[in-house]
Write a protein that holds these residues in place. Structure first.
Motif, mmCIF file in Angstrom:
data_model
loop_
_atom_site.group_PDB
_atom_site.id
_atom_site.type_symbol
_atom_site.label_atom_id
_atom_site.label_comp_id
_atom_site.label_asym_id
_atom_site.label_seq_id
_atom_site.Cartn_x
_atom_site.Cartn_y
_atom_site.Cartn_z
ATOM 1 N N GLY A 92 7.002 -11.076 -16.395
ATOM 2 C CA GLY A 92 6.973 -11.367 -14.840
ATOM 3 C C GLY A 92 8.692 -11.399 -14.708
ATOM 4 N N GLY A 93 9.163 -12.269 -15.556
ATOM 5 C CA GLY A 93 10.490 -13.010 -15.583
ATOM 6 C C GLY A 93 11.481 -11.723 -15.705
ATOM 7 N N HIS A 98 15.619 -8.552 -13.078
ATOM 8 C CA HIS A 98 16.099 -7.202 -12.919
ATOM 9 C C HIS A 98 16.490 -6.999 -11.370
ATOM 10 C CE1 HIS A 98 17.232 -3.207 -14.002
ATOM 11 N NE2 HIS A 98 16.728 -2.943 -12.907
ATOM 12 N N PHE A 99 15.370 -7.369 -10.548
ATOM 13 C CA PHE A 99 15.436 -7.275 -9.298
ATOM 14 C C PHE A 99 16.478 -8.304 -8.436
ATOM 15 C CE2 PHE A 99 11.544 -4.724 -9.717
ATOM 16 C CZ PHE A 99 11.865 -3.876 -8.605
ATOM 17 N N VAL A 100 16.386 -9.462 -8.986
ATOM 18 C CA VAL A 100 17.251 -10.417 -8.156
ATOM 19 C C VAL A 100 18.642 -10.294 -8.582
ATOM 20 C CG1 VAL A 100 17.538 -12.861 -7.805
ATOM 21 C CG2 VAL A 100 15.292 -12.047 -7.688
ATOM 22 N N LEU A 101 18.731 -10.412 -9.996
ATOM 23 C CA LEU A 101 20.310 -10.674 -10.381
ATOM 24 C C LEU A 101 20.755 -9.377 -10.807
ATOM 25 C CD1 LEU A 101 19.368 -12.889 -13.331
ATOM 26 C CD2 LEU A 101 20.216 -13.870 -10.950
ATOM 27 N N GLY A 102 20.017 -8.298 -10.919
ATOM 28 C CA GLY A 102 20.596 -6.890 -11.224
ATOM 29 C C GLY A 102 20.477 -5.931 -9.885
ATOM 30 N N LEU A 107 23.560 -5.767 -3.833
ATOM 31 C CA LEU A 107 23.272 -5.246 -2.705
ATOM 32 C C LEU A 107 23.810 -6.241 -1.435
ATOM 33 C CD1 LEU A 107 19.846 -3.488 -2.864
ATOM 34 C CD2 LEU A 107 22.100 -2.204 -2.332
ATOM 35 N N THR A 108 23.467 -7.499 -1.855
ATOM 36 C CA THR A 108 23.939 -8.723 -0.968
ATOM 37 C C THR A 108 25.426 -8.670 -1.025
ATOM 38 O OG1 THR A 108 21.891 -9.560 -1.450
ATOM 39 C CG2 THR A 108 23.707 -10.938 -0.473
ATOM 40 N N ALA A 129 24.697 -20.631 -6.486
ATOM 41 C CA ALA A 129 23.554 -20.127 -6.676
ATOM 42 C C ALA A 129 23.139 -19.986 -8.164
ATOM 43 C CB ALA A 129 23.348 -18.741 -6.112
ATOM 44 N N SER A 130 24.114 -19.630 -8.874
ATOM 45 C CA SER A 130 23.883 -19.715 -10.588
ATOM 46 C C SER A 130 23.388 -21.081 -11.041
ATOM 47 C CB SER A 130 25.033 -19.223 -11.304
ATOM 48 O OG SER A 130 26.201 -20.162 -11.425
#
Length: 217
Positions: A92-93, A98-102, A107-108, A129-130
């Motif tokens: 799950g991680g 992939h979605f949040v960091l990659g 996109l943000t 944030a990091s």
């Protein structure tokens, strides 16, 4: 047995798909430069392609986890039943990373630039944030290592029904491929090719399960 073997195969395919998804993010990017926004300039179509590929990759990892869980449960009984939550969190991680960091971060970043926010402000936001995200990322990595230890224990103990040299062939095969990619980078000058190697290593979660179930047929 066929069902569990097929589920393990889907897990292997999922890891390969994640490696491909990573290449969409990292090829042509200096990911080892330490620059937080180095991969945020990737074109939007590449981010979208990576996102959709990783969606199917995540389904594959879930299938692979089910197969590995069934193998561990059959091999060790109820003893390691609850520790299998850690491999589940690892799978799950990977999706989270992939979605949040990659994907989400680039996109943000691009949306913020279009809105007129300076790059310095964005970098400060990412650095802040990091501080919160890095411990979570490290916890996910730790879950991945524990998954490897479970796999190694299953093979070395003979519980999986595989010979000990299986581990040597599996990790040596990955090491050879890793060296091949490094040489390819040096010869071609294409940066970012190493970005997919991390995800490709996740095939080692499920290869023992695939061959263990196959042996029982």
């Amino acid at each position: 047995m066929d069902k569990n073997k097929n589920l393990a195969l889907y897990g292997i395919i999922g890891a390969v798909l994640y490696a491909i998804a990573d290449l969409f993010l990292y090829v042509g990017v200096e990911i080892e430069s330490g620059n937080l926004v180095s991969y945020c300039h990737v074109k939007e179509w590449r981010l979208m392609a990576s996102m959709w590929i990783s969606l199917f990759a995540s389904l594959g990892l879930l299938c692979g986890f089910i197969s590995l869980y069934q193998l561990v449960k059959r091999s060790f009984g109820e003893k390691l039943k609850f520790i299998m939550i850690l491999p589940f969190l690892a799978c799950g991680g990977i999706l989270y990373c992939h979605f949040v960091l990659g994907v989400y971060n680039p996109l943000t970043y691009q949306s913020a630039i279009k809105a007129g926010i300076s790059e310095n402000q964005i970098v400060q936001t990412l650095e802040s944030a990091s501080l919160y995200l890095n411990p979570l990322t490290m916890a996910i990595v730790l879950c991945g290592y524990i998954t490897e230890l479970i796999v190694i224990a299953g093979v070395l103990s003979g519980k999986f029904g595989l010979k000990k040299r299986f581990l040597l062939f599996m990790y040596l095969g990955y090491a050879i491929f890793y060296v091949f990619v490094i040489l390819l980078v040096k010869l071609t000058g294409i940066t970012g090719l190493r970005g997919g190697l991390e995800s490709l290593f996740e095939t080692t979660f499920f290869l023992p399960a695939f061959f263990a179930w196959k042996k029982e047929q």
